[in-house]
Design a protein around this motif. Structure first.
Motif, short mmCIF file in Angstrom:
data_model
loop_
_atom_site.label_atom_id
_atom_site.label_comp_id
_atom_site.label_asym_id
_atom_site.label_seq_id
_atom_site.Cartn_x
_atom_site.Cartn_y
_atom_site.Cartn_z
N VAL A 30 0.85 -1.20 0.00
CA VAL A 30 0.00 0.00 0.00
C VAL A 30 0.89 1.24 0.00
N ARG A 33 -3.49 1.04 -2.93
CA ARG A 33 -2.25 0.34 -3.36
C ARG A 33 -1.52 1.31 -4.30
N GLU A 54 -5.12 2.20 -8.59
CA GLU A 54 -6.46 2.59 -8.10
C GLU A 54 -7.25 3.32 -9.18
#
Ligand code: MSK
Length: 630
Positions: free
Chosen positions: A158, A181, A186
């Motif tokens: 992440v 992440r 994303e």
């Protein structure tokens, strides 16, 4: 109160009307005219129930046709549109952050871009577990730039910046499966989810909207803010001026507009160069005035004191003065209208980024390798254009206010150090601010952000709400065009303390600050996220318990929705004055204004009555105070 007087919205409107008269003389178009041509807006679009993500449609939801051709209902269509909107915003902010990382990668002690805040670079490197001992600062800059760029596409893990949040917040994100992440992942996952035949379940779409928002605020935007500080200096309080009156009729006027400071920093550098000033004089001007519009303006105002000509809906006004030799733009929030408008005057509309190319502009492509040479070319072009002015079209409204700007988190902690009766050493923490809040001297804080939108009388909501908040002893931290609205009105003049309640006034006097604090540009809302995180850690409270709320009363861009999502996801109740095209789905409305609270302890409130919106915020702040017994 001495001679201090706020500039009213009525006065600003009168100035705009006078400029529109000039526009009418030369046959110029204006956003005010285009709004009329576009009204009434499409009801399907307004409610978010129009779908054109495949070529079977477009489909629109009506009582007679409650599902699109694929069978998706209003909730799925509104949800997908909302997530796409967020992804657009997250991509935009994050790509800006990426450009800054590339600029950092090109930093060179003998080149155009230097490391101006090495201490901050070392601090971040230590935070990221990078060895700093004995390392050349430029080698470290390049290593950190590369690591930051990896955050955009790393296959596992992440975002690194999440560790800055309180543990409780990190746990909420983990449990809700919204920890972002890789940043690009994303954005891509959002576009994948909204493709025909993927997600149509509001819960899943809202969850990903929060995650994509967090990839922006706790990813791309944070890269943009932190590494801009490393490159161009961490802002400190600095005096400047705001509103159209900062333009100077006797000088070459260059207006910088957009978001990425890499270009504007260089333009400012050259505009200050004695060789360029002499060049301007040789063209008949007395000197060079650089001023700004939108967030580029915020960037150079808070680091260099460059005056702010205006915010989003004032961008056409700078050309309408007839005294703008060049409006130089980088990326985001630039009206394509500036091209044809500039053609009605002598103004050069100079685009510089492959990301924002527009008709009727002079394209001077800017990149880090040729930054100095291109900035010089831009300044020279503006100087040479001075002689093309049409004197009978020149009118600069005599309207400006003083402002003190540049309250980065580092600066804020420092100025508030003096405002405490504490016997313990609280230097370098947010504890003095917490003391003011817990004692009730300050009731709470509002993060006022976002744009202008013709749906709201320009600047009215920002200014009127701020006046009411500070009168109620609520401190305002502002960024983006909201900050500029405040500065134009005079709310960032330290004398505006006289408009505050007794508690906030006292704090302003002790700390020598204005009641509305300029925290930067749109990407700098990441500074506000770090501020609330530090307040939560220093107080032992959860972020959601702090008497702090967010507000975007006049927002308009995709970026603003992405911001809203990460502010809510960080645990801060967020108040909007414009509906994000979700009114067509009761389920989406319920998720955003209530359901997400189960995941992140905060939610949205949407209220288009600005007075009510402000009262709701004050109520919310007082409820939070009562809940923690202060
Ligand atoms: S510039 S996103 S109009 S705040 Fe950041 Fe202003 Fe909104 Fe653009």
């Amino acid at each position: 109160m001495g001679d201090f007087k706020l500039t009213t919205v009525e006065e600003m409107e009168a100035a705009t009307n006078r400029l529109l008269e000039t526009g009418a003389k030369v046959g110029a178009d204006a956003w005010q005219i285009r709004v009329k041509n576009q009204t009434p807006h499409c009801k399907f679009g307004e409610q978010g129930i129009c779908c054109r993500i495949c070529a079977m449609g477009p489909c629109r939801i009506t009582p007679k046709a409650p599902r699109g051709i694929c069978g998706c209902d209003a909730h799925g269509i509104v949800g997908r549109n909302y997530l796409k909107f967020t992804a657009g915003g997250a991509a935009t902010h994050s790509d800006h952050g990426r450009e800054i990382c590339h600029t950092l990668y090109a930093a060179d002690p003998n080149g155009a871009y230097k490391v101006k805040d090495p201490e901050k670079l070392i601090r971040i490197a230590k935070e990221w577990g990078v060895e700093t001992e004995g390392k050349d600062i430029y080698d470290l800059a390049h290593e950190m730039a590369e690591l930051a760029l990896m955050e955009y596409g790393k296959p596992f893990g992440v975002q690194r910046w999440l560790k800055r949040a309180p543990e409780h917040t990190q746990k909420l994100w983990h449990d809700a499966e919204i920890e972002p992440r890789a940043i690009d992942r994303e954005v891509a996952a959002s576009l994948h989810m909204t493709h025909m035949g993927c997600s149509s379940k509001p819960e899943a779409l809202v969850r990903q909207s929060l995650r994509a928002g967090l990839a922006d605020g706790w990813g791309g935007s944070m890269c943009g803010t932190e590494f801009s500080d490393v490159l161009f200096g961490t802002p400190k309080p600095i005096d400047t001026e705001a509103n159209l009156g900062v333009m100077n009729a006797e000088n070459v006027n260059i207006v910088v507009h957009g978001h990425d400071p890499s270009l504007s920093e260089m333009v400012c550098e050259y505009a200050d160069d004695p060789e360029m000033i002499a060049y301007a004089k040789s063209m008949g001007a007395k000197g060079i005035t650089v001023s700004g519009v939108c967030c580029t303006s915020n960037e150079v105002a808070m680091r260099r004191g460059i005056p702010m000509a205006g915010n989003f809906l004032q961008q056409e006004n700078v050309v309408l003065t007839g005294a703008c030799e060049a409006i130089v733009v980088d990326v985001q929030c630039i009206f394509p209208a500036l091209g044809p408008l500039s053609k009605c005057f002598h103004t050069k509309f100079i685009t510089t980024s492959p990301i924002a190319q527009m008709p009727d502009s002079d394209y001077i492509r800017f990149d880090v390798g040729t930054a100095a040479e291109k900035a010089k070319q831009i300044v020279m072009t503006a100087c040479e254009n001075f002689k093309n002015r049409k004197p009978d079209l020149v009118y600069i409204p005599d309207m400006k206010q003083k402002a003190t700007v540049g309250y980065s988190l580092e600066a804020l902690v420092k100025v508030l150090d003096g405002v405490t009766n504490s016997q313990v050493d609280v230097t370098g923490t947010t504890k003095p601010l917490l003391e003011c809040v817990t004692s009730g001297v300050i009731r709470g804080a509002v993060a006022m952000v976002g744009c202008n939108n013709p749906k709201i009388r320009p600047d009215y909501a920002h200014i009127e709400m701020m006046k009411k908040l500070i009168a109620n002893d609520i401190v305002v931290v502002a960024s983006g065009c909201s900050a500029q609205a405040a500065a134009k009105a005079g709310l960032m003049d330290k004398s505006a303390k006289d408009l505050c309640g007794a508690g906030l006034k006292r704090v302003c006097e002790l700390a020598d600050i204005p009641p509305v604090l300029h925290m930067g540009s749109c990407v700098d809302i990441s500074r506000m996220m770090i501020l609330v995180s530090e307040l939560a850690k220093d107080s032992g409270l959860k972020i959601s318990q702090l008497p702090v709320v967010g507000c975007a009363p006049e927002w308009m861009s995709e970026k603003a929705v992405s911001i809203g999502n990460y502010v809510v996801a960080t645990g801060i109740d967020t108040f909007l004055g414009v509906d994000p095209y979700v009114s067509g789905s009761s389920e989406m409305g319920e998720w955003l204004t209530n359901g997400v609270r189960d995941w992140v302890e905060a939610a949205y409130t949407v209220e288009t009555d600005i007075d009510k919106l402000c009262d709701l915020m004050i109520e919310r702040i007082e409820e939070k105070r009562t809940a923690i017994g202060i």
